[in-house]
Design an enzyme around this catalytic site. Structure first.
Site, PDB file in Angstrom:
ATOM      1  CB  SER A   1      -0.870   0.057   1.261  1.00 57.76           C
ATOM      2  OG  SER A   1      -1.728  -1.025   1.325  1.00 57.76           O
TER       3      SER A   1
ATOM      4  CG  HIS B   1      -3.014  -1.052  -3.707  1.00 57.67           C
ATOM      5  ND1 HIS B   1      -3.744   0.082  -3.460  1.00 57.67           N
ATOM      6  CD2 HIS B   1      -2.724  -1.564  -2.489  1.00 57.67           C
ATOM      7  CE1 HIS B   1      -3.879   0.249  -2.154  1.00 57.67           C
ATOM      8  NE2 HIS B   1      -3.270  -0.743  -1.551  1.00 57.67           N
TER       9      HIS B   1
ATOM     10  CD  GLU C   1      -4.892   2.609  -6.287  1.00 57.26           C
ATOM     11  OE1 GLU C   1      -5.339   3.753  -6.305  1.00 57.26           O
ATOM     12  OE2 GLU C   1      -4.147   2.183  -5.375  1.00 57.26           O
TER      13      GLU C   1
ATOM     14  CG  ASN D   1      -4.454   4.745   0.351  1.00 52.88           C
ATOM     15  OD1 ASN D   1      -5.556   4.755   0.909  1.00 52.88           O
ATOM     16  ND2 ASN D   1      -3.689   3.669   0.308  1.00 52.88           N
TER      17      ASN D   1
HETATM   18  N1  LIG Z   1      -5.253  -4.961   4.851  1.00 59.92           N
HETATM   19  C1  LIG Z   1      -5.558  -4.091   3.904  1.00 59.92           C
HETATM   20  O1  LIG Z   1      -6.599  -3.438   3.944  1.00 59.92           O
HETATM   21  C2  LIG Z   1      -4.626  -3.920   2.731  1.00 59.92           C
HETATM   22  C3  LIG Z   1      -5.142  -3.368   1.549  1.00 59.92           C
HETATM   23  C4  LIG Z   1      -4.313  -3.259   0.438  1.00 59.92           C
HETATM   24  C5  LIG Z   1      -2.997  -3.656   0.519  1.00 59.92           C
HETATM   25  N2  LIG Z   1      -2.496  -4.170   1.696  1.00 59.92           N
HETATM   26  C6  LIG Z   1      -1.096  -4.611   1.696  1.00 59.92           C
HETATM   27  O2  LIG Z   1      -1.092  -6.031   1.580  1.00 59.92           O
HETATM   28  C7  LIG Z   1       0.042  -6.557   2.275  1.00 59.92           C
HETATM   29  C8  LIG Z   1      -0.456  -7.579   3.289  1.00 59.92           C
HETATM   30  O3  LIG Z   1      -1.332  -6.944   4.182  1.00 59.92           O
HETATM   31  P1  LIG Z   1      -2.366  -7.774   5.078  1.00 59.92           P
HETATM   32  O4  LIG Z   1      -3.311  -6.798   5.613  1.00 59.92           O
HETATM   33  O5  LIG Z   1      -2.862  -8.945   4.303  1.00 59.92           O
HETATM   34  O6  LIG Z   1      -1.401  -8.271   6.237  1.00 59.92           O
HETATM   35  P2  LIG Z   1      -1.581  -9.518   7.217  1.00 59.92           P
HETATM   36  O7  LIG Z   1      -0.742  -9.243   8.385  1.00 59.92           O
HETATM   37  O8  LIG Z   1      -3.024  -9.848   7.401  1.00 59.92           O
HETATM   38  O9  LIG Z   1      -0.945 -10.728   6.372  1.00 59.92           O
HETATM   39  C9  LIG Z   1       0.435 -10.852   6.122  1.00 59.92           C
HETATM   40  C10 LIG Z   1       0.768 -12.325   6.070  1.00 59.92           C
HETATM   41  O10 LIG Z   1       2.130 -12.453   5.700  1.00 59.92           O
HETATM   42  C11 LIG Z   1       2.690 -13.501   6.486  1.00 59.92           C
HETATM   43  N3  LIG Z   1       4.139 -13.338   6.555  1.00 59.92           N
HETATM   44  C12 LIG Z   1       4.904 -12.865   7.586  1.00 59.92           C
HETATM   45  N4  LIG Z   1       6.204 -12.901   7.243  1.00 59.92           N
HETATM   46  C13 LIG Z   1       6.264 -13.415   5.988  1.00 59.92           C
HETATM   47  C14 LIG Z   1       7.325 -13.703   5.101  1.00 59.92           C
HETATM   48  N5  LIG Z   1       8.602 -13.497   5.435  1.00 59.92           N
HETATM   49  N6  LIG Z   1       7.028 -14.209   3.897  1.00 59.92           N
HETATM   50  C15 LIG Z   1       5.739 -14.422   3.527  1.00 59.92           C
HETATM   51  N7  LIG Z   1       4.690 -14.193   4.342  1.00 59.92           N
HETATM   52  C16 LIG Z   1       4.957 -13.678   5.550  1.00 59.92           C
HETATM   53  C17 LIG Z   1       2.004 -13.396   7.830  1.00 59.92           C
HETATM   54  O11 LIG Z   1       2.090 -14.636   8.532  1.00 59.92           O
HETATM   55  C18 LIG Z   1       0.594 -13.021   7.434  1.00 59.92           C
HETATM   56  O12 LIG Z   1      -0.237 -14.168   7.281  1.00 59.92           O
HETATM   57  C19 LIG Z   1       0.765  -5.371   2.872  1.00 59.92           C
HETATM   58  O13 LIG Z   1       1.796  -4.998   1.998  1.00 59.92           O
HETATM   59  C20 LIG Z   1      -0.302  -4.308   2.940  1.00 59.92           C
HETATM   60  O14 LIG Z   1       0.232  -3.014   2.867  1.00 59.92           O
HETATM   61  C21 LIG Z   1      -3.290  -4.327   2.793  1.00 59.92           C
END
Ligand SMILES: NC(=O)c1ccc[n+]([C@@H]2O[C@H](COP(=O)([O-])OP(=O)(O)OC[C@H]3O[C@@H](n4cnc5c(N)ncnc54)[C@H](O)[C@@H]3O)[C@@H](O)[C@H]2O)c1
Length: 373
Positions: A115, A136, A148, A187
Protein backbone atom coordinates in the site's frame (compact mmCIF):
# COMPACT_ATOMS: atom_id res chain seq x y z
CA UNK A 1 -1.10 -21.09 -15.33
CA UNK A 2 0.54 -21.24 -11.94
CA UNK A 3 -0.02 -18.26 -9.67
CA UNK A 4 1.94 -17.91 -6.42
CA UNK A 5 0.43 -15.86 -3.60
CA UNK A 6 3.01 -15.09 -0.94
CA UNK A 7 1.48 -14.29 2.46
CA UNK A 8 -1.95 -15.71 3.32
CA UNK A 9 -3.25 -13.01 5.68
CA UNK A 10 -6.11 -10.56 5.23
CA UNK A 11 -5.22 -9.79 1.62
CA UNK A 12 -3.33 -12.90 0.51
CA UNK A 13 -6.05 -15.43 1.25
CA UNK A 14 -8.56 -13.26 -0.63
CA UNK A 15 -6.27 -12.85 -3.64
CA UNK A 16 -5.62 -16.61 -3.68
CA UNK A 17 -9.36 -17.23 -3.58
CA UNK A 18 -10.29 -14.88 -6.44
CA UNK A 19 -7.44 -16.29 -8.53
CA UNK A 20 -8.71 -19.83 -8.00
CA UNK A 21 -12.27 -18.70 -8.74
CA UNK A 22 -10.98 -17.38 -12.09
CA UNK A 23 -9.53 -20.80 -12.90
CA UNK A 24 -5.85 -20.32 -12.02
CA UNK A 25 -3.83 -22.96 -10.19
CA UNK A 26 -2.73 -21.20 -7.02
CA UNK A 27 0.12 -21.94 -4.64
CA UNK A 28 -0.43 -20.06 -1.42
CA UNK A 29 2.55 -19.61 0.90
CA UNK A 30 2.77 -18.54 4.54
CA UNK A 31 5.13 -19.14 7.44
CA UNK A 32 3.31 -22.01 9.13
CA UNK A 33 0.78 -24.74 8.52
CA UNK A 34 -1.40 -23.23 11.22
CA UNK A 35 -1.69 -19.89 9.41
CA UNK A 36 -2.37 -21.72 6.16
CA UNK A 37 -5.13 -23.79 7.77
CA UNK A 38 -6.79 -20.65 9.04
CA UNK A 39 -6.49 -19.03 5.57
CA UNK A 40 -8.06 -22.12 3.96
CA UNK A 41 -10.96 -22.08 6.39
CA UNK A 42 -11.56 -18.37 5.68
CA UNK A 43 -11.54 -19.17 1.97
CA UNK A 44 -14.00 -22.02 2.47
CA UNK A 45 -16.37 -19.77 4.47
CA UNK A 46 -16.27 -17.11 1.81
CA UNK A 47 -16.79 -19.63 -1.02
CA UNK A 48 -19.80 -21.07 0.81
CA UNK A 49 -21.32 -17.57 0.87
CA UNK A 50 -20.65 -17.17 -2.85
CA UNK A 51 -22.20 -20.61 -3.42
CA UNK A 52 -25.34 -19.58 -1.51
CA UNK A 53 -25.62 -16.53 -3.80
CA UNK A 54 -25.10 -18.66 -6.90
CA UNK A 55 -21.79 -16.97 -7.78
CA UNK A 56 -19.74 -20.16 -7.33
CA UNK A 57 -21.07 -23.48 -8.64
CA UNK A 58 -18.62 -25.92 -7.11
CA UNK A 59 -16.83 -24.99 -3.89
CA UNK A 60 -14.67 -28.13 -3.80
CA UNK A 61 -13.45 -27.57 -7.32
CA UNK A 62 -12.25 -24.05 -6.47
CA UNK A 63 -10.64 -25.27 -3.23
CA UNK A 64 -8.83 -28.02 -5.13
CA UNK A 65 -7.05 -25.37 -7.22
CA UNK A 66 -5.41 -23.85 -4.12
CA UNK A 67 -2.30 -25.58 -2.72
CA UNK A 68 -1.30 -24.20 0.67
CA UNK A 69 2.40 -24.61 1.34
CA UNK A 70 4.91 -23.53 3.98
CA UNK A 71 7.75 -23.94 1.48
CA UNK A 72 8.55 -20.72 -0.38
CA UNK A 73 10.52 -22.71 -2.94
CA UNK A 74 7.55 -24.95 -3.68
CA UNK A 75 5.19 -21.97 -4.02
CA UNK A 76 7.46 -20.04 -6.36
CA UNK A 77 9.05 -22.78 -8.47
CA UNK A 78 7.86 -22.36 -12.02
CA UNK A 79 5.20 -19.79 -11.12
CA UNK A 80 4.06 -17.60 -13.99
CA UNK A 81 2.73 -14.78 -11.86
CA UNK A 82 3.43 -13.94 -8.24
CA UNK A 83 1.38 -11.66 -6.01
CA UNK A 84 3.25 -10.87 -2.81
CA UNK A 85 1.02 -9.94 0.16
CA UNK A 86 3.48 -10.21 3.05
CA UNK A 87 3.75 -7.62 5.86
CA UNK A 88 4.45 -4.00 4.91
CA UNK A 89 8.19 -4.28 5.65
CA UNK A 90 10.63 -3.52 2.84
CA UNK A 91 13.27 -6.07 3.93
CA UNK A 92 10.69 -8.87 4.03
CA UNK A 93 9.46 -8.01 0.54
CA UNK A 94 12.97 -7.63 -0.90
CA UNK A 95 13.91 -11.09 0.38
CA UNK A 96 10.82 -12.59 -1.27
CA UNK A 97 11.46 -10.82 -4.59
CA UNK A 98 15.09 -11.98 -4.70
CA UNK A 99 14.01 -15.58 -4.25
CA UNK A 100 11.12 -15.16 -6.68
CA UNK A 101 13.40 -13.84 -9.40
CA UNK A 102 15.46 -17.02 -9.16
CA UNK A 103 12.67 -19.57 -8.71
CA UNK A 104 9.77 -18.39 -10.88
CA UNK A 105 9.43 -18.74 -14.67
CA UNK A 106 11.78 -16.43 -16.57
CA UNK A 107 10.02 -13.24 -17.62
CA UNK A 108 6.99 -13.88 -15.44
CA UNK A 109 5.28 -11.11 -13.48
CA UNK A 110 6.45 -10.33 -9.94
CA UNK A 111 3.74 -8.22 -8.33
CA UNK A 112 3.49 -6.65 -4.89
CA UNK A 113 0.29 -5.69 -3.11
CA UNK A 114 2.07 -3.02 -1.05
CA UNK A 115 0.00 0.00 0.00
CA UNK A 116 2.82 2.39 0.73
CA UNK A 117 6.28 1.11 -0.25
CA UNK A 118 7.83 2.34 -3.51
CA UNK A 119 7.50 -0.31 -6.24
CA UNK A 120 10.70 1.05 -7.79
CA UNK A 121 12.66 0.38 -4.59
CA UNK A 122 11.46 -3.23 -4.51
CA UNK A 123 12.40 -3.58 -8.21
CA UNK A 124 15.83 -2.12 -7.50
CA UNK A 125 16.63 -5.11 -5.31
CA UNK A 126 16.61 -7.61 -8.19
CA UNK A 127 18.29 -7.90 -11.60
CA UNK A 128 15.28 -8.21 -13.91
CA UNK A 129 13.65 -5.02 -12.66
CA UNK A 130 11.18 -4.81 -15.54
CA UNK A 131 9.24 -7.79 -14.17
CA UNK A 132 8.17 -5.95 -11.03
CA UNK A 133 4.80 -4.16 -10.78
CA UNK A 134 2.29 -3.10 -8.13
CA UNK A 135 -1.07 -4.85 -8.04
CA UNK A 136 -2.90 -3.03 -5.28
CA UNK A 137 -6.03 -4.96 -4.35
CA UNK A 138 -8.57 -3.52 -1.93
CA UNK A 139 -9.95 -5.13 1.18
CA UNK A 140 -11.77 -7.51 0.92
CA UNK A 141 -10.34 -8.68 -2.43
CA UNK A 142 -13.29 -11.08 -2.83
CA UNK A 143 -15.72 -8.15 -3.08
CA UNK A 144 -13.77 -5.09 -4.14
CA UNK A 145 -13.70 -4.71 -7.92
CA UNK A 146 -10.80 -2.29 -8.13
CA UNK A 147 -7.10 -3.07 -8.61
CA UNK A 148 -4.57 -0.25 -8.96
CA UNK A 149 -1.86 -1.39 -11.37
CA UNK A 150 1.29 0.58 -10.60
CA UNK A 151 4.26 0.90 -12.93
CA UNK A 152 7.72 1.42 -11.48
CA UNK A 153 10.26 3.32 -13.57
CA UNK A 154 11.42 -0.07 -14.90
CA UNK A 155 8.17 -1.97 -15.52
CA UNK A 156 8.11 -3.30 -19.10
CA UNK A 157 5.05 -3.14 -21.35
CA UNK A 158 5.02 -6.93 -21.34
CA UNK A 159 4.76 -7.02 -17.53
CA UNK A 160 2.03 -4.37 -17.63
CA UNK A 161 0.03 -6.23 -20.27
CA UNK A 162 0.31 -9.60 -18.51
CA UNK A 163 -0.83 -7.94 -15.28
CA UNK A 164 -3.80 -6.28 -16.99
CA UNK A 165 -4.81 -9.65 -18.49
CA UNK A 166 -4.63 -11.21 -15.03
CA UNK A 167 -6.79 -8.49 -13.44
CA UNK A 168 -9.33 -8.72 -16.27
CA UNK A 169 -9.54 -12.47 -15.91
CA UNK A 170 -10.32 -12.02 -12.21
CA UNK A 171 -13.29 -9.89 -13.42
CA UNK A 172 -11.80 -6.90 -11.66
CA UNK A 173 -11.30 -3.40 -13.02
CA UNK A 174 -7.73 -2.21 -13.43
CA UNK A 175 -6.75 1.43 -13.23
CA UNK A 176 -3.25 2.24 -14.41
CA UNK A 177 -1.02 4.33 -12.17
CA UNK A 178 1.65 5.37 -14.66
CA UNK A 179 4.06 6.70 -12.05
CA UNK A 180 5.05 5.17 -8.74
CA UNK A 181 3.74 8.04 -6.60
CA UNK A 182 3.13 7.68 -2.83
CA UNK A 183 -0.47 6.64 -2.15
CA UNK A 184 -1.13 5.77 -5.82
CA UNK A 185 -4.63 7.16 -6.66
CA UNK A 186 -7.16 6.12 -4.01
CA UNK A 187 -5.08 6.84 -0.91
CA UNK A 188 -4.02 10.22 -2.31
CA UNK A 189 -7.67 11.21 -2.78
CA UNK A 190 -8.58 9.88 0.64
CA UNK A 191 -5.65 11.63 2.34
CA UNK A 192 -6.96 15.00 1.10
CA UNK A 193 -10.51 14.29 2.27
CA UNK A 194 -9.49 12.92 5.67
CA UNK A 195 -6.88 15.53 6.44
CA UNK A 196 -9.13 18.41 5.44
CA UNK A 197 -11.95 17.00 7.61
CA UNK A 198 -9.61 16.46 10.53
CA UNK A 199 -8.16 19.97 10.22
CA UNK A 200 -11.65 21.51 10.35
CA UNK A 201 -12.35 19.46 13.45
CA UNK A 202 -9.14 20.67 15.08
CA UNK A 203 -9.96 24.28 14.22
CA UNK A 204 -13.44 23.80 15.72
CA UNK A 205 -14.80 24.92 12.39
CA UNK A 206 -17.17 21.93 12.24
CA UNK A 207 -18.01 18.91 14.36
CA UNK A 208 -17.43 15.30 13.44
CA UNK A 209 -21.15 14.62 13.06
CA UNK A 210 -21.69 17.71 10.90
CA UNK A 211 -18.92 16.69 8.51
CA UNK A 212 -19.95 13.02 8.39
CA UNK A 213 -23.59 13.85 7.85
CA UNK A 214 -22.91 16.38 5.10
CA UNK A 215 -20.58 14.14 3.07
CA UNK A 216 -23.05 11.26 3.35
CA UNK A 217 -26.29 13.03 2.69
CA UNK A 218 -25.24 15.99 0.57
CA UNK A 219 -22.49 14.36 -1.52
CA UNK A 220 -23.75 10.77 -1.42
CA UNK A 221 -20.50 9.27 -0.12
CA UNK A 222 -21.13 5.79 1.32
CA UNK A 223 -19.79 6.64 4.78
CA UNK A 224 -18.89 9.68 6.78
CA UNK A 225 -15.18 10.56 6.81
CA UNK A 226 -14.65 9.68 10.49
CA UNK A 227 -16.99 6.74 10.24
CA UNK A 228 -14.76 5.36 7.46
CA UNK A 229 -11.57 6.04 9.41
CA UNK A 230 -12.94 3.98 12.31
CA UNK A 231 -14.28 1.26 10.06
CA UNK A 232 -11.06 0.63 8.14
CA UNK A 233 -8.77 1.51 11.05
CA UNK A 234 -7.31 4.84 12.13
CA UNK A 235 -3.96 2.99 12.44
CA UNK A 236 -4.11 1.86 8.79
CA UNK A 237 -4.71 5.40 7.51
CA UNK A 238 -2.20 6.98 9.87
CA UNK A 239 0.58 4.63 8.74
CA UNK A 240 -0.22 5.01 5.04
CA UNK A 241 -0.50 8.83 5.26
CA UNK A 242 2.73 9.03 7.25
CA UNK A 243 4.54 6.87 4.69
CA UNK A 244 3.17 9.12 1.93
CA UNK A 245 4.32 12.25 3.75
CA UNK A 246 7.78 10.73 4.32
CA UNK A 247 7.99 10.11 0.56
CA UNK A 248 7.17 13.71 -0.34
CA UNK A 249 3.37 13.95 -0.44
CA UNK A 250 2.56 17.67 -0.01
CA UNK A 251 0.28 17.61 2.99
CA UNK A 252 0.61 17.21 6.74
CA UNK A 253 -0.84 14.23 8.53
CA UNK A 254 -3.46 15.70 10.84
CA UNK A 255 -2.11 15.54 14.46
CA UNK A 256 -5.38 14.05 15.73
CA UNK A 257 -4.66 10.91 13.69
CA UNK A 258 -1.21 10.69 15.24
CA UNK A 259 -2.60 11.15 18.75
CA UNK A 260 -5.26 8.50 18.25
CA UNK A 261 -2.64 6.14 16.81
CA UNK A 262 -0.42 6.54 19.87
CA UNK A 263 -3.43 6.05 22.19
CA UNK A 264 -4.45 2.94 20.24
CA UNK A 265 -7.85 4.39 19.42
CA UNK A 266 -8.02 2.60 16.09
CA UNK A 267 -11.79 2.53 15.70
CA UNK A 268 -13.96 -0.57 15.42
CA UNK A 269 -11.08 -3.00 16.06
CA UNK A 270 -10.22 -1.47 19.46
CA UNK A 271 -13.80 -0.49 20.34
CA UNK A 272 -12.89 3.21 20.46
CA UNK A 273 -12.04 5.64 17.69
CA UNK A 274 -13.74 8.83 16.60
CA UNK A 275 -16.93 7.03 17.65
CA UNK A 276 -17.43 4.41 20.40
CA UNK A 277 -18.39 0.78 19.74
CA UNK A 278 -19.95 -1.86 22.02
CA UNK A 279 -16.69 -3.83 22.24
CA UNK A 280 -13.40 -4.62 20.48
CA UNK A 281 -14.19 -5.59 16.91
CA UNK A 282 -17.93 -5.23 17.50
CA UNK A 283 -19.36 -3.02 14.80
CA UNK A 284 -22.38 -0.86 15.41
CA UNK A 285 -23.12 1.80 12.83
CA UNK A 286 -22.63 5.26 14.37
CA UNK A 287 -25.72 7.41 14.51
CA UNK A 288 -25.32 10.21 12.02
CA UNK A 289 -28.58 12.12 11.54
CA UNK A 290 -29.31 13.69 8.18
CA UNK A 291 -30.17 17.08 9.73
CA UNK A 292 -26.80 17.30 11.49
CA UNK A 293 -25.02 18.35 8.30
CA UNK A 294 -27.42 21.10 7.26
CA UNK A 295 -25.09 23.92 8.19
CA UNK A 296 -21.86 22.44 6.79
CA UNK A 297 -20.59 22.77 3.23
CA UNK A 298 -19.07 19.35 2.38
CA UNK A 299 -17.27 20.80 -0.62
CA UNK A 300 -14.75 22.28 1.80
CA UNK A 301 -13.41 18.76 2.33
CA UNK A 302 -14.22 17.33 -1.13
CA UNK A 303 -12.64 20.18 -3.13
CA UNK A 304 -9.07 19.28 -2.03
CA UNK A 305 -9.78 15.79 -3.34
CA UNK A 306 -10.68 17.26 -6.72
CA UNK A 307 -7.45 19.28 -6.52
CA UNK A 308 -5.54 16.05 -5.93
CA UNK A 309 -7.30 14.43 -8.90
CA UNK A 310 -6.06 17.31 -11.07
CA UNK A 311 -2.54 16.82 -9.66
CA UNK A 312 -2.76 13.17 -10.80
CA UNK A 313 -3.90 14.21 -14.28
CA UNK A 314 -1.52 17.13 -14.77
CA UNK A 315 1.49 15.06 -13.70
CA UNK A 316 0.38 12.34 -16.12
CA UNK A 317 0.09 9.82 -13.30
CA UNK A 318 -3.44 8.67 -14.09
CA UNK A 319 -6.12 9.45 -16.65
CA UNK A 320 -9.33 11.27 -15.83
CA UNK A 321 -11.45 8.20 -16.51
CA UNK A 322 -9.20 5.98 -14.37
CA UNK A 323 -9.38 8.47 -11.48
CA UNK A 324 -13.15 8.52 -11.76
CA UNK A 325 -13.28 4.72 -11.88
CA UNK A 326 -10.99 4.51 -8.84
CA UNK A 327 -13.17 6.88 -6.82
CA UNK A 328 -16.34 4.97 -7.65
CA UNK A 329 -14.99 1.42 -7.20
CA UNK A 330 -12.39 2.11 -4.50
CA UNK A 331 -14.31 4.68 -2.45
CA UNK A 332 -17.90 3.91 -3.43
CA UNK A 333 -18.70 7.43 -4.65
CA UNK A 334 -21.90 7.81 -6.67
CA UNK A 335 -19.91 9.47 -9.51
CA UNK A 336 -16.24 9.94 -10.26
CA UNK A 337 -14.59 12.66 -8.19
CA UNK A 338 -13.53 14.60 -11.30
CA UNK A 339 -17.02 14.43 -12.74
CA UNK A 340 -18.45 15.58 -9.40
CA UNK A 341 -15.99 18.47 -9.35
CA UNK A 342 -16.80 19.47 -12.92
CA UNK A 343 -20.54 19.36 -12.21
CA UNK A 344 -20.08 21.50 -9.10
CA UNK A 345 -17.94 23.87 -11.18
CA UNK A 346 -14.16 24.17 -11.10
CA UNK A 347 -14.38 27.82 -10.06
CA UNK A 348 -16.41 26.73 -7.02
CA UNK A 349 -13.86 23.99 -6.31
CA UNK A 350 -11.06 26.57 -6.37
CA UNK A 351 -13.07 28.86 -4.14
CA UNK A 352 -13.45 26.10 -1.48
CA UNK A 353 -9.73 25.23 -1.65
CA UNK A 354 -8.91 28.90 -1.10
CA UNK A 355 -11.24 28.89 1.87
CA UNK A 356 -9.45 25.85 3.29
CA UNK A 357 -6.16 27.75 2.90
CA UNK A 358 -7.65 30.67 4.87
CA UNK A 359 -9.10 28.50 7.63
CA UNK A 360 -6.08 26.27 8.13
CA UNK A 361 -3.17 28.43 6.94
CA UNK A 362 -1.73 25.31 5.26
CA UNK A 363 0.43 25.70 2.14
CA UNK A 364 -0.83 22.39 0.69
CA UNK A 365 -3.94 24.20 -0.47
CA UNK A 366 -2.17 26.92 -2.42
CA UNK A 367 0.01 24.16 -3.89
CA UNK A 368 -3.07 22.26 -5.11
CA UNK A 369 -4.70 25.33 -6.65
CA UNK A 370 -2.11 25.62 -9.44
CA UNK A 371 -3.22 22.26 -10.88
CA UNK A 372 -6.75 23.54 -11.36
CA UNK A 373 -5.58 26.54 -13.42
N1 LIG B 1 -5.25 -4.96 4.85
C1 LIG B 1 -5.56 -4.09 3.90
O1 LIG B 1 -6.60 -3.44 3.94
C2 LIG B 1 -4.63 -3.92 2.73
C3 LIG B 1 -5.14 -3.37 1.55
C4 LIG B 1 -4.31 -3.26 0.44
C5 LIG B 1 -3.00 -3.66 0.52
N2 LIG B 1 -2.50 -4.17 1.70
C6 LIG B 1 -1.10 -4.61 1.70
O2 LIG B 1 -1.09 -6.03 1.58
C7 LIG B 1 0.04 -6.56 2.27
C8 LIG B 1 -0.46 -7.58 3.29
O3 LIG B 1 -1.33 -6.94 4.18
P1 LIG B 1 -2.37 -7.77 5.08
O4 LIG B 1 -3.31 -6.80 5.61
O5 LIG B 1 -2.86 -8.95 4.30
O6 LIG B 1 -1.40 -8.27 6.24
P2 LIG B 1 -1.58 -9.52 7.22
O7 LIG B 1 -0.74 -9.24 8.39
O8 LIG B 1 -3.02 -9.85 7.40
O9 LIG B 1 -0.94 -10.73 6.37
C9 LIG B 1 0.43 -10.85 6.12
C10 LIG B 1 0.77 -12.33 6.07
O10 LIG B 1 2.13 -12.45 5.70
C11 LIG B 1 2.69 -13.50 6.49
N3 LIG B 1 4.14 -13.34 6.56
C12 LIG B 1 4.90 -12.86 7.59
N4 LIG B 1 6.20 -12.90 7.24
C13 LIG B 1 6.26 -13.42 5.99
C14 LIG B 1 7.33 -13.70 5.10
N5 LIG B 1 8.60 -13.50 5.43
N6 LIG B 1 7.03 -14.21 3.90
C15 LIG B 1 5.74 -14.42 3.53
N7 LIG B 1 4.69 -14.19 4.34
C16 LIG B 1 4.96 -13.68 5.55
C17 LIG B 1 2.00 -13.40 7.83
O11 LIG B 1 2.09 -14.64 8.53
C18 LIG B 1 0.59 -13.02 7.43
O12 LIG B 1 -0.24 -14.17 7.28
C19 LIG B 1 0.76 -5.37 2.87
O13 LIG B 1 1.80 -5.00 2.00
C20 LIG B 1 -0.30 -4.31 2.94
O14 LIG B 1 0.23 -3.01 2.87
C21 LIG B 1 -3.29 -4.33 2.79
Amino acid sequence: MKVAVIGAGTMGHGIAQVSAMAGYDVWMYDLSQEILNSAMSRIRDSLNKFYAKGVVKDVEQVISRIRPTASLEEALSGSELMVEASPEILEVKVDIFRKAERLSERGSVLATNTSSLPITEIADSINEKGRVIGLHFFNPPQLMKLVEVIKSVYTTDETLNMSLDFVNRLSKKAVIVKKDVPGFVVNRLLARLMNASCQLLEKNYASMIEIDSAVKYKLGFPMGVFELADYSGVDVFYLVFKAMKDRGFRGDVCPTFEKMFSEKKFGVKTGEGFYSYPGKGVYKKPEIPKEAGTGFDPWLVAAPEVGEAFWLMKTDTASESDIDTASMLGLGYPKGIVQMGREFGLENVKDRIKKMAEITGKEEYSYLLQFLE
